[in-house]
Design an enzyme around this catalytic site. Sequence first.
Site, PDB file in Angstrom:
ATOM      1  N   GLN A 245     -39.978 -28.811  12.870  1.00 53.25           N
ATOM      2  CA  GLN A 245     -41.269 -29.304  13.449  1.00 53.25           C
ATOM      3  C   GLN A 245     -42.380 -29.555  12.447  1.00 53.25           C
ATOM      4  O   GLN A 245     -43.103 -30.484  12.827  1.00 53.25           O
ATOM      5  CB  GLN A 245     -41.546 -28.498  14.763  1.00 53.25           C
ATOM      6  CG  GLN A 245     -40.502 -28.647  15.640  1.00 53.25           C
ATOM      7  CD  GLN A 245     -40.851 -27.952  17.087  1.00 53.25           C
ATOM      8  OE1 GLN A 245     -42.105 -27.896  17.391  1.00 53.25           O
ATOM      9  NE2 GLN A 245     -40.132 -27.160  17.720  1.00 53.25           N
TER      10      GLN A 245
ATOM     11  N   VAL B  86     -32.609 -22.273  30.921  1.00 57.09           N
ATOM     12  CA  VAL B  86     -32.859 -20.781  31.690  1.00 57.09           C
ATOM     13  C   VAL B  86     -33.988 -21.215  32.706  1.00 57.09           C
ATOM     14  O   VAL B  86     -34.986 -21.935  32.457  1.00 57.09           O
ATOM     15  CB  VAL B  86     -33.639 -19.838  30.584  1.00 57.09           C
ATOM     16  CG1 VAL B  86     -34.138 -18.464  31.522  1.00 57.09           C
ATOM     17  CG2 VAL B  86     -32.419 -19.238  29.693  1.00 57.09           C
TER      18      VAL B  86
ATOM     19  N   CYS C  19     -48.895 -24.326  15.177  1.00 53.19           N
ATOM     20  CA  CYS C  19     -49.238 -25.141  14.190  1.00 53.19           C
ATOM     21  C   CYS C  19     -50.784 -25.461  14.187  1.00 53.19           C
ATOM     22  O   CYS C  19     -50.789 -26.520  14.372  1.00 53.19           O
ATOM     23  CB  CYS C  19     -48.340 -26.326  13.825  1.00 53.19           C
ATOM     24  SG  CYS C  19     -48.570 -26.949  12.195  1.00 53.19           S
TER      25      CYS C  19
ATOM     26  N   ASP D 246     -43.321 -18.439  18.543  1.00 53.52           N
ATOM     27  CA  ASP D 246     -44.425 -18.841  19.326  1.00 53.52           C
ATOM     28  C   ASP D 246     -44.679 -18.390  20.630  1.00 53.52           C
ATOM     29  O   ASP D 246     -45.961 -18.173  21.254  1.00 53.52           O
ATOM     30  CB  ASP D 246     -44.194 -20.354  19.549  1.00 53.52           C
ATOM     31  CG  ASP D 246     -43.932 -21.407  18.046  1.00 53.52           C
ATOM     32  OD1 ASP D 246     -44.544 -20.704  17.216  1.00 53.52           O
ATOM     33  OD2 ASP D 246     -43.717 -22.398  18.195  1.00 53.52           O
TER      34      ASP D 246
ATOM     35  N   THR E  81     -46.667 -20.295  13.848  1.00 50.91           N
ATOM     36  CA  THR E  81     -45.928 -21.055  12.745  1.00 50.91           C
ATOM     37  C   THR E  81     -44.579 -20.732  12.234  1.00 50.91           C
ATOM     38  O   THR E  81     -44.262 -19.448  12.609  1.00 50.91           O
ATOM     39  CB  THR E  81     -46.858 -21.031  11.310  1.00 50.91           C
ATOM     40  OG1 THR E  81     -46.766 -19.828  10.805  1.00 50.91           O
ATOM     41  CG2 THR E  81     -48.310 -21.406  11.652  1.00 50.91           C
TER      42      THR E  81
ATOM     43  N   ALA F 176     -43.560 -20.232   9.277  1.00 48.71           N
ATOM     44  CA  ALA F 176     -43.552 -19.216   8.248  1.00 48.71           C
ATOM     45  C   ALA F 176     -43.889 -17.873   8.708  1.00 48.71           C
ATOM     46  O   ALA F 176     -43.160 -16.732   8.242  1.00 48.71           O
ATOM     47  CB  ALA F 176     -44.933 -19.433   7.335  1.00 48.71           C
TER      48      ALA F 176
ATOM     49  N   CYS G  44     -50.202 -21.080   6.786  1.00 46.26           N
ATOM     50  CA  CYS G  44     -50.523 -22.609   7.492  1.00 46.26           C
ATOM     51  C   CYS G  44     -50.900 -23.409   6.137  1.00 46.26           C
ATOM     52  O   CYS G  44     -51.990 -23.514   5.578  1.00 46.26           O
ATOM     53  CB  CYS G  44     -51.825 -22.615   8.607  1.00 46.26           C
ATOM     54  SG  CYS G  44     -52.292 -24.096   9.364  1.00 46.26           S
TER      55      CYS G  44
END
Length: 458
Positions: free
Chosen positions: A89, A124, A210, A356, A365, A367, A399
């Site tokens: 993404q 789900v 993000c 997230d 993110t 990372a 970021c």
Amino acid sequence: MKHHEMEKQLDELEKHGVNRRHFLKLMAAAGLLTTISTPKAKAFSSNAKGKIVIIGGGAAGISMASRLLNWLKEPDITLIDPSSRQFYQPGFTLIASGVYEPNDVWKKQEDCMPKGVKWVKDSVTAVDPVWNQVTTTNNGKIPYDFLVLVPGVQTNWEKVEGITHDTLGLGNAHSIYDFEGAQKTWKALQEFSKTGGRGLYTDTYTKHKCGGAPKKICLLTEDYTRKHGTRDKIDLNYYTASHELYDIPYYTKRLLEIYDERNIPINLNMRLKGVDTSAKQAHFEKIETRGDEKIVTPLIEDYDFLHFTPPMSAPDFVREAGLGWTEGKLAADAWVMVDKTTLVHQKYPNIVSLGDVAGIPTSKTSAAVRKQVPIAAKNLISLMEGKEPTEKYNGYAACPIVTDYGHVLLCEFDYNKNPDVSFPFSLLDTSKEQWAAWILKVYFLKPMYFYGMLNGYA
């Protein structure tokens, strides 16, 4: 990263005038080449047993599955996810700016799924944390002993009045928080550069994945028009729902300077409420607090090109299961309430959550996920062994804010909003944009994601 993939990226660098020997020295000096090229090694091995169910097959879900498969002698792992494709993404911004082609950012989900995991390709609908079971659309109830809750975010397009996912692009209102939307944005950006006019760029009032993405596409639009000689035809404006452009002081100063140098006004405390796509008007609320009084001022702005960030939340089934509740209160947008250091749920100790959906005070993110996964996996194994979780996550997130075609302000920080440099730029001034960070962003992070992170060794 596989050797042939690395060679492909290095060949591409040389086409763009980057000396491969110089770049390899830079990468090796920071140990990043070891990270992305060394086969996964067992950090430890455990005899712990139990049925693990992972909800979510994105970055966090597949990475967790890979780690657990490697560290458990007799793993019993079921992963529930309906997706047919695995998307990188962070590449959506680069699609929207013409750097990547759409097919550059995805692989078949079946090719990314770790061998040894039972994949239930389903959605789900409910979680029962008392009876330890998950309900799916087509496969009924699935029991678990331990749950890894990583379904990502729910994008609530309809919370911007006048917008739906199916009408993205209508009225030149675009969003790169969607694969098709990123492609439409690139087409519209090129046309906007030719015709000129007023461009508006917004973030949103909720936590969102993000957080740098709206800033990136704004700055890339500006750079694109400069490179094509049409900047004087373009009026760009940035609107943030926050009281500041960025909340990491070490990087904020330079980011503010860049917006000032590029003549892009920053409008604070501006919440996008709706878009009239037929009239090309964005409806904002300016929300200010004076003492105990909250003052809301409506504002309508005309636009020729709009990029907006939709509100986001945890999926509905997370809210309905009460997993976003802590101390009798519902967490904002139902983010899962975990201990911010161990990533173990505050009420249900057989649940870990990261990525997230987690209700932790750091950026959403990939990372951050990369740092969270080994900590969450080790703590889960400790729980399976009947021990206390001892691994601690310091809130690391990164970021990479793309400032133009060739430079990135690589923001790395921890819970305390202090710089936490881990990529190969410790000898550089990371408070300013760097060409090396652009090379990392464009050429190395994507293969590192697919071949390193998802396989459990990056």
